[in-house]
Each structure stands twice: as C-alpha cells, then as structure tokens.
Design an enzyme around this catalytic site. Structure first.
Site, PDB file in Angstrom:
ATOM      1  N   SER A 215       4.241   0.164 -17.095  1.00 16.90           N
ATOM      2  CA  SER A 215       3.561   1.421 -16.814  1.00 16.90           C
ATOM      3  C   SER A 215       3.855   2.533 -17.801  1.00 16.90           C
ATOM      4  O   SER A 215       3.043   3.431 -17.966  1.00 16.90           O
ATOM      5  CB  SER A 215       3.876   1.887 -15.399  1.00 16.90           C
ATOM      6  OG  SER A 215       5.121   2.529 -15.357  1.00 16.90           O
ATOM      7  N   HIS A 243       0.085  -2.479 -12.039  1.00 14.69           N
ATOM      8  CA  HIS A 243      -0.756  -1.607 -12.869  1.00 14.69           C
ATOM      9  C   HIS A 243      -2.003  -2.313 -13.382  1.00 14.69           C
ATOM     10  O   HIS A 243      -2.755  -1.737 -14.168  1.00 14.69           O
ATOM     11  CB  HIS A 243       0.054  -1.040 -14.039  1.00 14.69           C
ATOM     12  CG  HIS A 243       1.076  -0.057 -13.561  1.00 14.69           C
ATOM     13  ND1 HIS A 243       0.772   1.242 -13.250  1.00 14.69           N
ATOM     14  CD2 HIS A 243       2.390  -0.218 -13.267  1.00 14.69           C
ATOM     15  CE1 HIS A 243       1.857   1.863 -12.818  1.00 14.69           C
ATOM     16  NE2 HIS A 243       2.851   0.991 -12.809  1.00 14.69           N
ATOM     17  N   LYS A 274      -2.513   2.068  -6.125  1.00 16.20           N
ATOM     18  CA  LYS A 274      -2.871   2.599  -7.443  1.00 16.20           C
ATOM     19  C   LYS A 274      -4.375   2.410  -7.651  1.00 16.20           C
ATOM     20  O   LYS A 274      -5.144   3.155  -7.067  1.00 16.20           O
ATOM     21  CB  LYS A 274      -1.960   1.985  -8.497  1.00 16.20           C
ATOM     22  CG  LYS A 274      -0.544   2.568  -8.333  1.00 16.20           C
ATOM     23  CD  LYS A 274       0.549   1.993  -9.196  1.00 16.20           C
ATOM     24  CE  LYS A 274       1.886   2.645  -8.799  1.00 16.20           C
ATOM     25  NZ  LYS A 274       3.067   1.990  -9.370  1.00 16.20           N
TER      26      LYS A 274
HETATM   27  C1  LIG Z   1       4.434   1.844  -8.603  1.00 12.00           C
HETATM   28  C2  LIG Z   1       5.072   0.516  -8.888  1.00 12.00           C
HETATM   29  C3  LIG Z   1       5.519  -0.319  -7.856  1.00 12.00           C
HETATM   30  C4  LIG Z   1       5.558   0.161  -6.441  1.00 12.00           C
HETATM   31  O1  LIG Z   1       4.316   0.144  -5.864  1.00 12.00           O
HETATM   32  P1  LIG Z   1       3.994   1.201  -4.692  1.00 12.00           P
HETATM   33  O2  LIG Z   1       2.849   0.610  -3.984  1.00 12.00           O
HETATM   34  O3  LIG Z   1       3.731   2.507  -5.359  1.00 12.00           O
HETATM   35  O4  LIG Z   1       5.224   1.272  -3.833  1.00 12.00           O
HETATM   36  C5  LIG Z   1       5.949  -1.581  -8.162  1.00 12.00           C
HETATM   37  N1  LIG Z   1       5.982  -2.025  -9.439  1.00 12.00           N
HETATM   38  C6  LIG Z   1       5.592  -1.243 -10.462  1.00 12.00           C
HETATM   39  C7  LIG Z   1       5.635  -1.780 -11.843  1.00 12.00           C
HETATM   40  C8  LIG Z   1       5.144   0.052 -10.229  1.00 12.00           C
HETATM   41  O5  LIG Z   1       4.810   0.851 -11.248  1.00 12.00           O
END
Ligand SMILES: *Cc1c(COP(=O)(O)O)cnc(C)c1O
Length: 431
Positions: A215, A243, A274
């Site tokens: 990310s 992502h 996301k």
């Molecule tokens: C945001 C994120 C998560 C967590 O996901 P959420 O649904 O926001 O709790 C897991 N892995 C990565 C790589 C992330 O960027």
C-alpha cells in the site's frame, strides 16, 4: 489495599479535582504517564491528527471538513474507497433494504444466533469471486489476517511463517500471536525467499505470507515466482489482496486473478472496506482450510457477526464490480492523468504499476507542512505519510485518484502541489 489506592485516586479524579500531586512515590500516576508518552510522540512528529470529515453521498470525492473555524468543502485525494463504491447506488440501496428487512445488528456471534442469510450469500459470492471452494467473513481485513495467520501458525505442527519484510501490521500481529517460527524475507525478493525455505527443516509446516499490491510503495509482488518456490518446498501460500480486490482482474478479484494464478495460491485474504467501499474482511480457500479457521479461530468465534446490512452492501458492491469495468477504467485513466501532470511539473513520484501514487517529499516536517497547507489553503486533503509507516527519508503524500475526480480536481491538485514544492524549496525531477 494500598496497591489499589493509585487506581482509586485516578478513578476519583473523574469526579473530583484531582491534581496529581497526592500520590505516593511508589504509585503510578497514570495520567502523567499517558501525557508524557503523547508528548514524546508529538516531539518526534509522529502524533496522528485526524481530519474530521463528513462524507456526502453523491459528491465523492468532495467532503465537508469540520474544524474549529467551522466547516469547509474539501476534495479528498487519499481515500481507500478507491472506486467510490461506498456511495454507489447499488451498495447504498442494498444496505437500506437490508436494514428495513433485518434491522440494525446481527444479534450474536455467528455460532449463537448471529448468522444472517446475508452473511451466507456474501461468503458464496466471495468464494465464487476467487474461484475457491469456500470463504469466511470476519469483522475486518485486520481481524481476518490476525485470526487466520494466528490460527494457522499456532495449530500447524512446528509451523514456520515466511513473511515478506513489508507485510502489513495485521499479519505481523497474527504471526506474533501464533508464536510460530518466523523467517522474514527481503521484500519481493524471490531468491531470498528460496534461500530461507531451503534453510528450513523439511519436516515442518511452512506458510509463505505476502501481499499483492503493497500500500505505501504501490509495488506488486511476483506472485507466480513466489508460488513456484513455495511449491518446490511444499509451503502453503497466504496472499493479502486487500489493495487489489475490486481493482484488478476482469472480475475485480485482484492481481492473482489478473495473472491467472488464483488456483495456485492456497489462501487469498481481502477486505470489503477499501475498493468495495463498506467494511469487513475475509479469507477464501479450500473447504477444509476455511472450515478449519472457522472452527479454531478465536477472533472469529467469539465476536459478534457483522450487521446484515454491511454484508448486503458488500455483496452488492462485489457483484457490481464483478460485472462492471467502468469504474476501473475511469480510475486508471485518472491515475495516468495525475502521473502525466506530475511528470510535466517535475514533481517526483514513485514509479509503480498500481493505482497508488506516492509523491515523494523526503522530509517529515515538510511533508506535514505541505499536507497542512493543502488542506487549509487549497481545500485539498492528502494525509502525510511519515515514519514509522514508511522509512525515514521517504516521507510522502500518498495520492489515490478515483474515477470521480474531475479534470479540474486534477488541475487544482497538481497546481497546488507545484506551488508548495517551490515554497518548500524541494527538488524537482528532471524530465
Ligand atoms: C488496510 C489493510 C488491512 C486491513 O484491512 P481492514 O479491512 O482495513 O481492517 C490488511 N492488510 C493490508 C495490506 C491493509 O492495507
């Protein structure tokens, strides 16, 4: 009970005018402790300040920002609702309908009265998305990683988890919790992974854990090569596509789908928070693997199920992005456009093959300063990304163009950045 008196005084301070001076030397002053820790964080420039936003359905990426000076419309350039699905009619209508039908909460854990039909439908949808036998829904992507990696690492005999050096905090916490052996391989370095696998005891259970799109740098893992070496050493593969889901592949199942590799990855993990614009996390894999996590993961078993409406909204969003490429295409056009405009102005950004545009500032104070001025003077919201989220010296503004940003939005963003770049006397890239 003298050992409790500090606590009692602290508790009393909620009602009385506790001044913090009456504690004995051997008693902990909790308030002072918290304050000192926070002061140290502020001193180091790592104290997080949240922008108080009110998202407005139908106006994404615009939002209203609340501050001491009142309210003001801002353009959001750092949302992880990458495609604006959080406001899409199909998502929102599905949620409204589910609330009208089922009410607010799930009413229990999945085991004790909390499994709603919407959860079942969503899990079927997700298994189908990744062409796996089964899926399991958890309260977030974080909980999914923590619970699944934690359970696998703890229960597979003598497990070693081979973890990419840049894996997300949720995977790291899961590994830590599992107490499994851990071998960290250099980021996206398949040769280093192969060496570490070769060094391990052939009789132990091995899990290779990694992400597809990272990310902060927006770089993409060589999934095929990682699967090759994992298979060579009999390791299972655990892939975080958080992502990438919704964003890549003909049906939005992620990078593994785009590259025709979904069947080679043992477990695919994703989020509904996301690109899908709602909330929740999940894992997909074989029926036995998913049943195993369902049956042994404390973080799944002992927590209230997601509200039915969230499951309904996520299901609608996943379905929509399975069938529609429009959002992805428009989003890619905007990513290309922002990159071109940054290049033309010599504003340095990390080159990668994803939708994430890290504009490199390389100084924590300037990074925060630019972000503050963007917000205060230009009505543009990009959160600064500083250490410890990224290494020192690589402080950046992480820009995520959506399909809904207009050409005018793009113009405003790059013009503002260019002015602030000059103001901060930051170097420009040579074209
Ligand atoms: C945001 C994120 C998560 C967590 O996901 P959420 O649904 O926001 O709790 C897991 N892995 C990565 C790589 C992330 O960027």
């Amino acid at each position: 009970m003298p050992q409790n008196s500090g606590y009692d005084q602290l508790y009393a301070s909620g009602q009385n005018n506790y001044t913090g001076t009456s504690l004995e030397y051997d008693e902990m002053n909790f308030e002072d402790f918290f304050k000192n820790e926070l002061d140290a964080l502020k001193e180091a420039g790592n104290y997080r300040v949240f922008a108080d936003l009110e998202r407005r359905k139908g106006s994404f990426p615009k939002a209203v920002r609340h501050s001491e000076d009142g309210t003001r419309e801002v353009t959001v350039w750092c949302s992880n609702d990458y495609l604006g699905m959080g406001q899409h009619t199909s998502t929102v209508e599905a949620m409204k309908e589910a609330i009208d039908r089922c009410g607010a909460g799930a009413g229990g854990t999945r085991n004790i009265s909390g499994t709603n039909h919407y959860h079942v439908l969503l899990e079927q949808e997700l298994a189908d998305l990744h062409a796996k036998e089964a899926a399991l829904l958890l309260t977030s992507g974080y909980v999914a990683n923590w619970a699944a990696l934690g359970t696998l690492g703890a229960r597979l005999p003598d497990a070693t988890i081979f973890s990419d050096a840049l894996n997300h905090a949720s995977m790291i916490e899961g590994m830590r919790h599992s107490r499994a052996n851990k071998a960290i391989w250099k980021h996206n370095d398949v040769e280093d992974l192969a060496r570490k696998l070769a060094d391990a005891d052939p009789d132990t259970a091995k899990i290779v854990a990694f992400e597809s799109v990272y990310s902060m740098d927006g770089d993409i893992a060589p999934i095929a090569e990682i699967c090759d070496v994992a298979e060579q050493y009999g390791a299972m593969t655990y892939l975080d596509e958080v992502h990438a889901v919704g964003m890549y592949g003909p049906r939005g199942a992620g990078i593994a789908e785009r590259e025709g590799l979904m069947d080679r990855v043992t477990l695919i993990q994703g989020t509904l928070g996301k690109a899908y614009g709602v909330m929740g996390g999940y894992i997909t894999g074989s029926a036995n693997l998913i049943d195993f996590v369902r049956s042994f993961a404390s973080g799944f078993i002992f927590s209230t199920a997601l509200p039915p409406a969230l499951a309904a909204g996520a299901c609608a969003s996943v379905r929509h992005l399975k069938n529609s490429d429009l959002e992805r295409m428009r989003q890619r056009r905007n990513v290309r456009k922002v990159r071109e405009r940054l290049d033309a102005l010599g504003l340095p950004h990390m080159d990668n093959d994803s939708h994430i545009i890290p504009v490199m500032v390389g100084d924590p104070k300037k990074c925060k300063f630019i972000s503050d001025l963007l917000l205060e003077q230009y009505g543009i919201y990009v959160q600064p990304i500083n250490y410890p989220t990224v290494p020192k010296g690589t402080e950046r503004l992480r820009i995520t163009p959506s399909p809904m940003h207009s050409d005018e939005d793009i113009d405003n963003l790059v013009t503002a950045l260019s002015e602030l770049w000059s103001q901060c006397a930051l170097a420009r890239a040579v074209a």
